[in-house]
Design a protein around this motif. Structure first.
Motif, short mmCIF file in Angstrom:
data_model
loop_
_atom_site.label_atom_id
_atom_site.label_comp_id
_atom_site.label_asym_id
_atom_site.label_seq_id
_atom_site.Cartn_x
_atom_site.Cartn_y
_atom_site.Cartn_z
N ALA A 284 41.91 29.44 45.04
CA ALA A 284 43.33 29.29 44.78
C ALA A 284 44.17 30.27 45.57
O ALA A 284 45.27 29.94 46.04
N SER A 285 43.66 31.49 45.73
CA SER A 285 44.45 32.55 46.36
C SER A 285 44.17 32.73 47.84
O SER A 285 44.99 33.32 48.56
N GLY A 286 43.00 32.26 48.29
CA GLY A 286 42.60 32.52 49.67
C GLY A 286 42.16 33.95 49.89
O GLY A 286 42.03 34.40 51.04
N MET A 287 41.94 34.68 48.80
CA MET A 287 41.50 36.08 48.86
C MET A 287 40.17 36.23 48.13
O MET A 287 39.87 35.49 47.20
N LYS A 288 39.38 37.19 48.56
CA LYS A 288 38.21 37.55 47.79
C LYS A 288 38.67 38.08 46.43
O LYS A 288 39.71 38.73 46.32
N VAL A 289 37.89 37.80 45.40
CA VAL A 289 38.27 38.21 44.05
C VAL A 289 38.55 39.72 44.00
O VAL A 289 39.52 40.17 43.39
N ILE A 290 37.70 40.50 44.66
CA ILE A 290 37.85 41.94 44.61
C ILE A 290 39.15 42.39 45.30
O ILE A 290 39.81 43.32 44.83
N ASP A 291 39.54 41.69 46.36
CA ASP A 291 40.79 42.02 47.03
C ASP A 291 41.98 41.63 46.17
O ASP A 291 42.99 42.35 46.10
N PHE A 292 41.88 40.48 45.51
CA PHE A 292 42.93 40.04 44.59
C PHE A 292 43.09 41.04 43.46
O PHE A 292 44.21 41.42 43.09
N ALA A 293 41.95 41.48 42.90
CA ALA A 293 41.97 42.45 41.80
C ALA A 293 42.52 43.79 42.25
O ALA A 293 43.34 44.40 41.55
N ASN A 294 42.07 44.28 43.39
CA ASN A 294 42.56 45.56 43.90
C ASN A 294 44.07 45.54 44.10
O ASN A 294 44.79 46.48 43.73
N THR A 295 44.57 44.45 44.68
CA THR A 295 45.97 44.36 45.04
C THR A 295 46.89 44.18 43.84
O THR A 295 47.95 44.83 43.74
N PHE A 296 46.49 43.32 42.91
CA PHE A 296 47.40 42.90 41.85
C PHE A 296 47.08 43.46 40.47
O PHE A 296 47.88 43.30 39.55
N GLN B 204 27.33 35.28 48.81
CA GLN B 204 28.54 34.81 49.49
C GLN B 204 29.68 35.82 49.36
O GLN B 204 30.81 35.55 49.75
N ILE B 205 29.38 36.97 48.81
CA ILE B 205 30.36 38.04 48.53
C ILE B 205 31.46 37.51 47.59
O ILE B 205 32.65 37.81 47.75
N VAL B 206 31.04 36.72 46.63
CA VAL B 206 31.91 36.30 45.54
C VAL B 206 31.52 37.15 44.32
O VAL B 206 30.36 37.18 43.93
N ASN B 207 32.48 37.81 43.75
CA ASN B 207 32.19 38.77 42.68
C ASN B 207 31.76 38.07 41.40
O ASN B 207 32.21 36.98 41.07
N THR B 208 30.87 38.74 40.68
CA THR B 208 30.39 38.22 39.40
C THR B 208 31.55 38.19 38.41
O THR B 208 32.30 39.15 38.29
#
Length: 333
Positions: A163-175, A215-219
């Motif tokens: 949905a975001s086009g971001m890795k989950v960890i990047d989404f979490a870090n940023t927001f 795939q570097i998708v976070n658990t």
């Protein structure tokens, strides 16, 4: 005269000498009315040291889902899951999967094609999100039955990433993390059974990491490492209805939504209710919690302005952490 300091010292000793469910506790931080009133450590842990907070990870995923909805990246919790995976090939004859929504994932009412969670199948695969999609659905359809699934919730990581086009960890870090002054996290990679087992069982601090699949998708169901102070930052933001340090992190409507009871559970689940990946302890008193195996917890009591964060090493089948907080910690606050 027994002073508050003496009472906290007695609590420290109680945990230190415990031979039962409290002996794995490494960190406790508690706030009252926005101020830290108790902070303590055991087993050589110090401020900022992190532990795998297990299923508290799920509750963090609920917050990230709310942020994605706030940003218009997800239309609503009633959006169909498969809309986020247009390239996924549905198995022949499978119909149920088409009707499963994000709401079903968040409330643990999504149906799955297993009797017990297929850990080896999913966690030894090259793509844990696809493997989780492969077990979603089934012949019985959507029954609304509560089926707690750590593996199935992995799908939510794929939803947020796509949905975001971001890795989950990047989404979490940023927001979420950086706005809450939680240290920026990096991926912890390790696809072998031995690497996963070591991450789970090691009693050493983990660092600011979040486990990720090949795939570097976070658990989504476990594997996020946080300190008790990190947990309390999340709790304080929830107490303040989505605001932290004057900044809006998530809407008040989403705080209310995830802490609303959707399903009432029996004594197998402590007679609690379930919201959106958060446990509802007392809906009338607005007491709810993010709870992970090993007794990791963010406990929030809105009426009293109290939040308690506890982080500990892995120890299975700890079910009394809420009672421990209510009997041993909350009265001191």
């Amino acid at each position: 005269m027994i002073t508050k300091k003496t009472e906290f010292e007695q609590l420290h000793k109680y945990v230190e000498e415990s031979s039962g469910n409290e002996k794995n506790i490494c960190e406790i931080t508690a706030i009252k009315n926005g101020r830290i009133v108790y902070e303590d450590y055991w087993h050589g842990y110090r401020r900022g040291d992190t532990l795998n907070v297990m299923s508290v990870t799920k509750s963090v995923m609920a917050l990230l889902t709310g942020i994605a909805i706030d940003k218009g990246l997800i239309r609503s919790v009633d959006q169909k899951v498969l809309e986020f995976f247009p390239d996924y090939l549905v198995k022949r004859g499978e119909k149920t999967i088409y009707d499963i929504t994000i709401r079903h994932l968040l409330t643990m009412t999504a149906p799955y094609k297993y009797k017990s969670e297929p850990w080896t199948k999913v966690c030894s695969s090259d793509n844990w999100t696809k493997a989780a999609l492969d077990i979603l659905g089934g012949r019985n359809g959507i029954t609304g039955e509560f089926k707690y699934s750590t593996l199935g919730i992995q799908i939510l990581s794929g939803v947020i990433e796509n949905a975001s086009g971001m890795k989950v960890i990047d989404f979490a870090n940023t927001f979420l993390f950086e706005p809450l002054s939680i240290p920026r996290h990096t991926n912890k990679e390790g696809s072998t059974k031995e690497e996963q087992f070591n991450f789970l069982m090691s009693k050493e601090p983990k660092g600011n990491v979040w486990y990720a699949d090949p795939q570097i998708v976070n658990t989504a169901g476990w594997g996020l490492a946080l300190s008790a102070n990190d947990l309390i930052a999340i709790g304080l933001m929830c107490l303040q209805k989505g605001i932290y340090n004057g900044n809006r992190i998530v809407t008040e409507e989403w705080i209310d939504a995830f802490s609303t009871p959707y399903i009432d559970l029996d004594d197998r689940f402590g007679n609690m209710s379930y919201g959106f990946l958060w446990w509802i302890i007392d809906a009338n008193k607005r007491i709810y919690a993010a709870i992970g195996d090993g007794g990791n917890i963010i406990y929030i009591n809105e009426a009293k302005g109290v939040c308690v964060g506890i982080a500990g090493t892995f120890k299975p089948r700890i079910f009394d952490r809420v009672q421990f907080i209510q009997k041993k910690i909350e009265p001191l606050l």
